[in-house]
Design a protein around this motif. Structure first.
Motif, PDB file in Angstrom:
ATOM      1  N   VAL A  67     -28.730 -20.916  47.727  1.00 36.32           N
ATOM      2  CA  VAL A  67     -29.342 -21.618  48.851  1.00 36.32           C
ATOM      3  C   VAL A  67     -30.755 -21.094  49.099  1.00 36.32           C
ATOM      4  N   ALA A  68     -30.930 -19.774  48.998  1.00 37.74           N
ATOM      5  CA  ALA A  68     -32.254 -19.177  49.193  1.00 37.74           C
ATOM      6  C   ALA A  68     -33.234 -19.664  48.142  1.00 37.74           C
ATOM      7  N   ARG A  69     -32.742 -19.856  46.908  1.00 31.90           N
ATOM      8  CA  ARG A  69     -33.629 -20.348  45.851  1.00 31.90           C
ATOM      9  C   ARG A  69     -34.118 -21.752  46.156  1.00 31.90           C
TER      10      ARG A  69
ATOM     11  N   PRO B 148     -26.445 -27.153  40.925  1.00 26.43           N
ATOM     12  CA  PRO B 148     -26.117 -25.772  41.297  1.00 26.43           C
ATOM     13  C   PRO B 148     -25.770 -25.625  42.775  1.00 26.43           C
ATOM     14  N   LEU B 149     -26.486 -26.354  43.628  1.00 27.94           N
ATOM     15  CA  LEU B 149     -26.190 -26.286  45.057  1.00 27.94           C
ATOM     16  C   LEU B 149     -24.841 -26.922  45.366  1.00 27.94           C
TER      17      LEU B 149
ATOM     18  N   GLY C 280     -38.730 -16.994  35.387  1.00 28.09           N
ATOM     19  CA  GLY C 280     -39.345 -17.921  36.330  1.00 28.09           C
ATOM     20  C   GLY C 280     -39.342 -19.347  35.821  1.00 28.09           C
ATOM     21  N   ASP C 281     -39.656 -19.530  34.529  1.00 24.58           N
ATOM     22  CA  ASP C 281     -39.626 -20.871  33.937  1.00 24.58           C
ATOM     23  C   ASP C 281     -38.221 -21.457  33.981  1.00 24.58           C
ATOM     24  N   ALA C 282     -37.227 -20.607  33.719  1.00 27.60           N
ATOM     25  CA  ALA C 282     -35.838 -21.080  33.754  1.00 27.60           C
ATOM     26  C   ALA C 282     -35.445 -21.521  35.151  1.00 27.60           C
TER      27      ALA C 282
ATOM     28  N   LEU D 202     -36.935 -24.882  36.083  1.00 26.54           N
ATOM     29  CA  LEU D 202     -36.245 -26.013  35.465  1.00 26.54           C
ATOM     30  C   LEU D 202     -34.870 -26.240  36.088  1.00 26.54           C
ATOM     31  N   LEU D 203     -34.061 -25.200  36.166  1.00 27.73           N
ATOM     32  CA  LEU D 203     -32.664 -25.353  36.571  1.00 27.73           C
ATOM     33  C   LEU D 203     -32.501 -25.694  38.044  1.00 27.73           C
ATOM     34  N   PHE D 204     -33.400 -25.176  38.890  1.00 26.29           N
ATOM     35  CA  PHE D 204     -33.274 -25.423  40.327  1.00 26.29           C
ATOM     36  C   PHE D 204     -34.290 -26.435  40.846  1.00 26.29           C
ATOM     37  N   GLY D 205     -35.188 -26.887  39.988  1.00 26.37           N
ATOM     38  CA  GLY D 205     -36.226 -27.795  40.444  1.00 26.37           C
ATOM     39  C   GLY D 205     -35.970 -29.255  40.147  1.00 26.37           C
TER      40      GLY D 205
END
Length: 326
Positions: A274-276, A224-225, A211-213, A216-219
């Motif tokens: 995309v869902a993330r 990534p998108l 969850g932490d990863a 960070l990576l998607f926030g």
């Protein structure tokens, strides 16, 4: 000397709170305005009762008790919001960061920094946790261009005003380490000792590391998108070419089947990313608060209280019915 609030989040740490209190007082007791702010994250054991006894015997001890378990970030957020002193240190109740190491961070803060992160010299966590954290930070810095201090831990000294700015940002993202550079806070890192847990069981779970990863990576990056956009475009071109080859009879059935499986994999991966991001946006837009407080020995804003600050009134009691006389 300016004051310091030591924030200690607790979840089922009944066997540890007195130990943590003794160590923090022994290490930092020379600070004239020292506050120990324990945040009970909805513990199911006797943590709250022990905190009340500590508060009754030591006026420096304050506590906030959540209505249920809302998570570590919620506890730290409440700690920063209700800290009474101009500087804060975030400690763990399990004492994996010795309280005496706080002085190293405070000395660095004197050089004009808003945030000083502790970096473990010899990390005592499991190899999976060490590898996961190091790998996540490396990917964030080198692939996604996210400014995050490599190896920064939850042990940190923060100017309270800056900490409140960070935790009050209009986002549900909980990654404090990346938020500090994002708002322009002056930060540095200091090597510190790391000790094994002194009592109780670790609350670490693999799901929390993942969850932490993701936070960070998607926030903090759109990369990534953007990669998924590129993959989807290439997959569409490849699918069109494959369909044309199949129509012309050039591509065999196994080739078409293999291509179809590859296209399905790419589609699922793109949909997952995309869902993330959609999930991230939904969390930011949800109306409910990060936590609710059931009780505390310091003033709490009504909007943070479970009952909104209304006085406790007992329910109606059954009374003996009166006999009606005709």
């Amino acid at each position: 000397m300016t004051g310091l609030t030591a924030i200690l989040a607790c979840y089922n740490e009944g066997a540890q709170v007195e130990v943590a209190h003794r160590e923090v007082c022994a290490a930092l007791g020379s600070i004239e305005d020292l506050e120990l702010l324990f945040v009970d994250d909805g513990s199911a054991d006797d943590t709250l009762e022990r905190l009340k006894r500590l508060a009754a015997s030591d006026p420096r001890v304050h506590y906030i008790s959540f209505a249920r378990n809302f998570g570590l970030m919620a506890a730290i957020t409440a700690g920063f919001r209700y800290a009474a002193e101009p500087w804060c240190v975030q400690l763990d109740a399990d004492l994996q960061f010795p309280a005496a190491e706080t002085w190293r961070l405070l000395e660095a803060a004197e050089r004009g920094y808003d945030v000083v992160f502790g970096i473990r010299r010899e990390r005592r966590d499991s190899w999976l946790r060490r590898a996961g954290a190091a790998g996540t930070h490396w990917v964030a810095r080198h692939w996604l261009r996210i400014e995050v201090p490599q190896g920064a831990s939850s042990f940190r000294v923060v100017r309270t005003a800056v900490a409140r700015t960070i935790v009050n940002l209009p986002t549900a993202n909980s990654h404090f380490v990346a938020k500090a550079p994002e708002i322009g806070a002056r930060y540095t890192c200091v090597p510190v000792d790391h000790a094994p847990r002194s009592a109780g069981r670790s609350k670490f779970r693999l799901g929390r590391l993942a969850g932490d990863a993701f936070e960070l990576l998607f926030g903090f990056s759109w990369r990534p998108l953007n990669v998924m956009y590129l993959l989807a475009t290439l997959a569409a071109v490849f699918a069109a070419m494959l369909a044309l080859l199949g129509f012309l009879g050039v591509a065999t059935v196994p080739v078409l089947a293999t291509g179809s499986v590859l296209m399905s994999g790419v589609s699922v991966a793109c949909l997952a990313v995309v869902a993330r991001y959609l999930h991230r946006r939904m969390l930011d837009a949800r109306p409910r608060r990060l936590y609710y407080v059931r009780e505390a020995n310091i003033p709490i804003a009504p909007e943070d209280l479970l009952d909104g600050g209304e006085s406790m009134i007992g329910p109606p009691r059954r009374t003996a019915s009166l006999e009606v006389v005709s």
